[in-house]
Design a protein around this motif. Structure first.
Motif, PDB file in Angstrom:
ATOM      1  N   UNK A 397       0.811  -1.216   0.000  1.00 37.25           N
ATOM      2  CA  UNK A 397       0.000   0.000   0.000  1.00 37.25           C
ATOM      3  C   UNK A 397       0.847   1.269   0.000  1.00 37.25           C
ATOM      4  N   UNK A 398       2.135   1.127  -0.271  1.00 36.91           N
ATOM      5  CA  UNK A 398       2.980   2.308  -0.395  1.00 36.91           C
ATOM      6  C   UNK A 398       3.260   3.000   0.911  1.00 36.91           C
ATOM      7  N   UNK A 399       3.172   2.290   2.021  1.00 38.04           N
ATOM      8  CA  UNK A 399       3.473   2.890   3.318  1.00 38.04           C
ATOM      9  C   UNK A 399       4.947   2.692   3.644  1.00 38.04           C
ATOM     10  N   UNK A 400       5.514   3.654   4.349  1.00 34.51           N
ATOM     11  CA  UNK A 400       6.939   3.636   4.646  1.00 34.51           C
ATOM     12  C   UNK A 400       7.169   2.968   5.994  1.00 34.51           C
ATOM     13  N   UNK A 401       7.788   1.816   5.978  1.00 33.91           N
ATOM     14  CA  UNK A 401       8.083   1.134   7.230  1.00 33.91           C
ATOM     15  C   UNK A 401       9.110   1.901   8.046  1.00 33.91           C
ATOM     16  N   UNK A 402      10.111   2.493   7.390  1.00 30.25           N
ATOM     17  CA  UNK A 402      11.160   3.237   8.093  1.00 30.25           C
ATOM     18  C   UNK A 402      10.735   4.694   8.206  1.00 30.25           C
ATOM     19  N   UNK A 403       9.658   4.944   8.940  1.00 32.75           N
ATOM     20  CA  UNK A 403       9.168   6.294   9.131  1.00 32.75           C
ATOM     21  C   UNK A 403       9.909   6.938  10.282  1.00 32.75           C
ATOM     22  N   UNK A 404       9.753   8.266  10.382  1.00 32.02           N
ATOM     23  CA  UNK A 404      10.387   8.968  11.487  1.00 32.02           C
ATOM     24  C   UNK A 404       9.760   8.591  12.823  1.00 32.02           C
ATOM     25  N   UNK A 405       8.519   8.135  12.813  1.00 28.55           N
ATOM     26  CA  UNK A 405       7.843   7.678  14.023  1.00 28.55           C
ATOM     27  C   UNK A 405       6.832   6.614  13.630  1.00 28.55           C
ATOM     28  N   UNK A 406       6.932   5.446  14.259  1.00 25.25           N
ATOM     29  CA  UNK A 406       6.017   4.340  14.005  1.00 25.25           C
ATOM     30  C   UNK A 406       5.375   3.938  15.327  1.00 25.25           C
ATOM     31  N   UNK A 407       4.054   4.041  15.375  1.00 23.96           N
ATOM     32  CA  UNK A 407       3.294   3.761  16.594  1.00 23.96           C
ATOM     33  C   UNK A 407       2.246   2.712  16.266  1.00 23.96           C
ATOM     34  N   UNK A 408       2.111   1.712  17.139  1.00 22.91           N
ATOM     35  CA  UNK A 408       1.131   0.643  16.982  1.00 22.91           C
ATOM     36  C   UNK A 408       0.158   0.726  18.142  1.00 22.91           C
ATOM     37  N   UNK A 409      -1.140   0.726  17.827  1.00 21.30           N
ATOM     38  CA  UNK A 409      -2.160   0.825  18.864  1.00 21.30           C
ATOM     39  C   UNK A 409      -3.212  -0.248  18.637  1.00 21.30           C
ATOM     40  N   UNK A 410      -3.903  -0.593  19.709  1.00 13.45           N
ATOM     41  CA  UNK A 410      -5.037  -1.520  19.643  1.00 13.45           C
ATOM     42  C   UNK A 410      -5.894  -1.276  20.871  1.00 13.45           C
ATOM     43  N   UNK A 411      -7.164  -1.018  20.666  1.00 15.73           N
ATOM     44  CA  UNK A 411      -8.089  -0.782  21.771  1.00 15.73           C
ATOM     45  C   UNK A 411      -9.081  -1.932  21.845  1.00 15.73           C
ATOM     46  N   UNK A 412      -9.005  -2.674  22.943  1.00 15.41           N
ATOM     47  CA  UNK A 412      -9.909  -3.795  23.213  1.00 15.41           C
ATOM     48  C   UNK A 412      -9.935  -4.780  22.057  1.00 15.41           C
ATOM     49  N   UNK A 413      -8.762  -5.248  21.708  1.00 12.09           N
ATOM     50  CA  UNK A 413      -8.617  -6.320  20.724  1.00 12.09           C
ATOM     51  C   UNK A 413      -8.836  -7.637  21.456  1.00 12.09           C
ATOM     52  N   UNK A 414      -9.928  -8.300  21.172  1.00 13.57           N
ATOM     53  CA  UNK A 414     -10.437  -9.366  22.030  1.00 13.57           C
ATOM     54  C   UNK A 414      -9.520 -10.583  22.055  1.00 13.57           C
ATOM     55  N   UNK A 415      -9.294 -11.076  23.282  1.00 14.33           N
ATOM     56  CA  UNK A 415      -8.691 -12.369  23.510  1.00 14.33           C
ATOM     57  C   UNK A 415      -7.391 -12.603  22.782  1.00 14.33           C
ATOM     58  N   UNK A 416      -7.371 -13.725  22.022  1.00 11.70           N
ATOM     59  CA  UNK A 416      -6.166 -14.123  21.303  1.00 11.70           C
ATOM     60  C   UNK A 416      -5.787 -13.136  20.212  1.00 11.70           C
ATOM     61  N   UNK A 417      -6.678 -12.218  19.843  1.00 11.54           N
ATOM     62  CA  UNK A 417      -6.324 -11.213  18.845  1.00 11.54           C
ATOM     63  C   UNK A 417      -5.154 -10.356  19.275  1.00 11.54           C
ATOM     64  N   UNK A 418      -5.048 -10.070  20.574  1.00 12.56           N
ATOM     65  CA  UNK A 418      -3.898  -9.310  21.081  1.00 12.56           C
ATOM     66  C   UNK A 418      -2.606 -10.080  20.884  1.00 12.56           C
ATOM     67  N   UNK A 419      -2.637 -11.398  21.136  1.00 12.01           N
ATOM     68  CA  UNK A 419      -1.436 -12.213  20.940  1.00 12.01           C
ATOM     69  C   UNK A 419      -1.050 -12.288  19.469  1.00 12.01           C
ATOM     70  N   UNK A 420      -2.032 -12.422  18.592  1.00 11.99           N
ATOM     71  CA  UNK A 420      -1.736 -12.458  17.157  1.00 11.99           C
ATOM     72  C   UNK A 420      -1.153 -11.128  16.692  1.00 11.99           C
ATOM     73  N   UNK A 421      -1.700 -10.030  17.222  1.00 12.30           N
ATOM     74  CA  UNK A 421      -1.186  -8.714  16.834  1.00 12.30           C
ATOM     75  C   UNK A 421       0.252  -8.517  17.307  1.00 12.30           C
ATOM     76  N   UNK A 422       0.551  -8.941  18.528  1.00  9.05           N
ATOM     77  CA  UNK A 422       1.915  -8.800  19.038  1.00  9.05           C
ATOM     78  C   UNK A 422       2.901  -9.624  18.234  1.00  9.05           C
ATOM     79  N   UNK A 423       2.519 -10.838  17.899  1.00  7.26           N
ATOM     80  CA  UNK A 423       3.435 -11.680  17.140  1.00  7.26           C
ATOM     81  C   UNK A 423       3.636 -11.160  15.719  1.00  7.26           C
ATOM     82  N   UNK A 424       2.609 -10.527  15.143  1.00  9.94           N
ATOM     83  CA  UNK A 424       2.755 -10.005  13.781  1.00  9.94           C
ATOM     84  C   UNK A 424       3.737  -8.848  13.708  1.00  9.94           C
TER      85      UNK A 424
END
Length: 606
Positions: A397-424
């Motif tokens: 999608x043309x997004x820059x992985x090496x950005x000046x600031x990269x922040x990952x957020x998740x609000x109430x990602x249910x159950x095992x979804x949090x573990x899948x997100x962390x591992x990804x």
């Protein structure tokens, strides 16, 4: 369709009134409704009809056959057959085809419905049900199958890339059913480990252990629910973000009767028509944004060159939380030619998405606006977190992985979804911060849990006191965690029969564990029920306190995974990360109020 019966046996019971004067409708009498059928009859020749010949609609045309058989022959002959034939031809285009009363076909259809079997979840998409006998046909036309095939063709799709969790599996048990003695030992072990990590500490950092942290069973029984809750610091920054005082926040009545914060962020969300949810969700978003701002994850210091900031929201749904964070980051930019890139990862489609709000905000902004949606460039990756390769998704999608600031957020990602997100996230080269509001611990599973090594080392040690730990024990912990969100009136007595501790996780969803091999389904292992265990041991913390302790231990395992595996070092600068676990809103706002914040050391942040 109403039942109609003109037989003499029924006529003897109910007196059929004569036809109304100049009645030009069907002559079939409707017994249940006590009136004649009001459908228009099948057109026939006027000359062929007599005063004694009834006329029926297509639904009751079978009564004509009965009338003919009772009159022993054909209807009266017409005086002029040729003219009658012509009139019949003229009315042919308006004549309805009589519906035959084929009872054999009707019975056959009933039998076919019985043979379809019961409704079962679709093997492709469990969100809808299909009949067992129609599964093979449904798979060919299921819309979910087409969407899955389309997603599977993407470059970032990799089957099961984020499944499997992290760490050893521990003791493998064929059965998850635990007897009363094992459940009581696990309850004591949970309280010992919790006190070891959160209660017996020196300083403010969780995990700084004291030398003597072994408590007796009597001391464990006296731990109260308030002590378990207060073990984590509570820091609600919603008032700071709204521009009001945290202690005396001005409130206004909301639709649901609760109090909503009225401040600059609320006004900006209202002006941009962002569907952030009710006042409770708005307060959670404001507090999350406040913590991110305090950690330096919102503002960008580099104002000399073009800034490329990236916000990734995992399990985004409509993406409103990520939209607010990206909008706040856009408002902090010093140059209007810069853009904040927002990447939303969600497996299912939804309406009222963040993309619409960004599109509608073009040209609508002011200099003092705390949200600049016009400086947000959004993209959506529709893929399950279990199968998404984030690095390839950003490149696609043309997004820059090496950005000046990269922040990952998740609000109430249910159950095992949090573990899948962390591992990804292990495929990302650089991350400045992670903010995860955990939720639905009852939906976690041992196979995908990322903190297995942490729990194994804690429970199978002198502190935990267990000889073995594995899926069986984790299964009990995640079930007990559901009791922490119950109201006091929902908690039954310990000796109440048929008590089930699988309750809803939060008021924003009603997802509950529904395992086929659950202990209480067949009446086995009721001694492992959290209410029975708390009653037998006489725990002062109650079921809510023990459930909250289970929640925090599950979250602590995730923190250790982030600290020791995921964010151990930064690939570019070799910086270390600080991982904290806290309460970001009071529990009367939401009982799922735990927040994991992982940030790079302040001196190394851009």
């Amino acid at each position: 369709m109403s039942k109609v019966n003109n037989k003499s046996s029924e006529a003897d019971k109910v007196a059929i009134p004569p036809l109304p004067l100049n009645w030009d409708r069907c002559h079939a009498y409707n017994l249940p409704k006590r009136r004649y059928c009001r459908q228009r009859p099948i057109p026939i020749s006027v000359k062929c009809s007599t005063q004694n010949q009834p006329r029926y609609c297509g639904n009751h045309s079978h009564l004509m056959e009965e009338w003919l058989s009772n009159n022993h022959g054909q209807p009266p002959a017409c005086a002029d057959d040729d003219n009658a034939a012509k009139e019949d031809d003229n009315d042919a285009h308006t004549r309805k085809i009589p519906r035959k009363n084929n009872h054999s076909n009707h019975n056959e259809g009933v039998n076919n419905k019985k043979n379809r079997g019961k409704r079962v979840p679709c093997p492709i998409d469990h969100s809808h049900l299909v009949f067992e006998g129609s599964i093979s046909k449904h798979i060919l036309v299921c819309p979910a199958a087409k969407r899955k095939q389309e997603v599977a063709g993407k470059d970032y799709y990799s089957e099961g890339i984020n499944l499997g969790g992290c760490g050893d599996m521990g003791t493998v048990n064929e059965s998850k059913i635990a007897d009363s003695l094992e459940a009581k030992e696990l309850a004591y072990a949970v309280l010992r480990v919790f006190s070891h990590l959160f209660l017996a500490t020196h300083g403010d950092d969780i995990g700084t252990l004291s030398d003597d942290c072994t408590l007796s069973n009597e001391q464990l029984q006296n731990i109260t629910e308030s002590e378990i809750y207060d073990a984590l610091p509570e820091s609600d920054l919603s008032g700071v973000e709204e521009g009001t005082s945290c202690d005396a926040t001005p409130c206004m009545p909301a639709v649901d009767g609760t109090a909503a914060v009225s401040g600059r962020l609320s006004r900006a969300i209202s002006d941009h028509r962002i569907r952030a949810g009710g006042p409770r969700h708005l307060r959670q978003i404001a507090s999350i944004l406040g913590h991110m701002r305090c950690e330096g994850l919102i503002s960008v210091k580099n104002a000399e060159s073009e800034v490329k900031s990236l916000v990734i929201e995992m399990g985004a749904g409509r993406g409103m939380t990520g939209l607010v964070v990206a909008g706040a980051m856009g408002a902090s930019l010093a140059r209007d030619n810069s853009k904040v890139q927002l990447c939303l990862i969600e497996r299912s489609g939804t309406r009222g998405k963040a993309e619409t709000r960004i599109r509608m905000s073009e040209g609508k902004h002011s200099n003092d606006d705390c949200l600049r949606l016009d400086l947000v460039d959004v993209t959506r990756v529709r893929c399950d977190l279990a199968h998404v390769d984030i690095r390839k998704a950003l490149d696609t999608h043309g997004r820059h992985e090496h950005s000046s600031k990269t922040v990952v957020i998740a609000k109430h990602l249910c159950g095992a979804g949090t573990d899948l997100a962390l591992k990804s996230l292990r495929n990302l080269a650089s991350i400045d911060g992670c903010v995860f509001a955990t939720c639905c611990h009852g939906l976690c599973n041992w196979n995908d849990y990322v903190g297995r090594n942490c729990l194994l080392s804690l429970f199978c040690s002198k502190t935990g006191g267990l000889t073995s730990f594995g899926e069986k024990q984790f299964h009990l912990m995640r079930r007990w965690a559901s009791a922490s969100v119950l109201d006091d009136r929902q908690i039954p007595n310990a000796n109440s029969p048929g008590t089930d501790d699988n309750q809803s996780e939060d008021d924003h969803n009603n997802l509950v564990p529904n395992d086929d091999d659950d202990d209480d389904d067949d009446g086995k292992g009721k001694g492992s029920n959290i209410f029975a265990v708390v009653g037998d041991l006489g725990l002062a913390c109650g079921s809510k306190g023990l459930g909250r302790a289970c929640q925090r231990l599950i979250d602590y395992g995730r923190c250790e995974y982030m600290r020791n595996t995921l964010l151990r070092t930064d690939y570019h600068s070799g910086g270390t990360f600080n991982v904290r676990l806290l309460h970001y809103v009071p529990r009367d706002v939401t009982p799922q109020n735990a927040l994991i914040i992982a940030t790079r050391e302040r001196s190394l942040m851009i």
